[in-house]
Design a protein around this motif. Structure first.
Motif: not given
Length: 142
Positions: A84-96, A98-111
């Motif tokens: 989760l900490k590594a996911f938070e450090n991944v950046g993207h352009l501020p105007f794009l 973010s679906s936070n799909f990686s965070r959902d997969v790590i926490l099991g919320n993707d289902e």
């Protein structure tokens, strides 16, 4: 038998009255026409489950981490916290968006399907920021 799990029971004595606001009319009741709807909120009764429901996701995650620690060892919750900490450090352009799909997969919320999955998509948002203004603000040019 105690496994070190947090308590599931809310420690409360029942209904309680919150402190009165100074935004009341001459009869001692909140006046939403003069002070807005927020003036009525502090004087309403608060149900004991309201605080529990407000922190539901955080409590569920804490309970899941405690169960994982007790069943798999300390490495499992540490690995999830590190991911989760590594996911938070991944950046993207501020105007794009973010679906936070990686965070959902790590926490099991993707289902699971939530309100935000259906009605919080980018095509339903009312405002779309100007990308150049956001980048200049992030870089400190503006």
């Amino acid at each position: 038998m105690n496994f070190g799990l947090p308590s599931l029971k809310e420690k409360s004595t029942g209904f309680h009255r919150l402190p009165n606001s100074d935004k009341q009319n001459e009869y001692g009741i909140p006046d939403p026409m003069t002070f807005g709807l927020g003036a009525a909120r502090p004087t309403l009764y608060q149900h004991p489950l309201e605080a529990s429901e407000r922190n539901y996701q955080k409590n569920q995650q804490r309970l899941h981490m405690a169960v994982m620690r007790n069943t798999q060892g300390i490495h499992a919750p540490l690995r999830v916290a590190m991911e989760l900490k590594a996911f938070e450090n991944v950046g993207h352009l501020p105007f794009l968006p973010s679906s936070n799909f990686s965070r959902d997969v790590i926490l099991g919320n993707d289902e699971t399907l939530d309100f935000a999955d259906i009605l919080n998509t980018t095509e339903f948002r009312e405002t779309r920021p100007h990308p150049h203004a956001l980048m200049e603000h992030k870089l400190g040019i503006l």
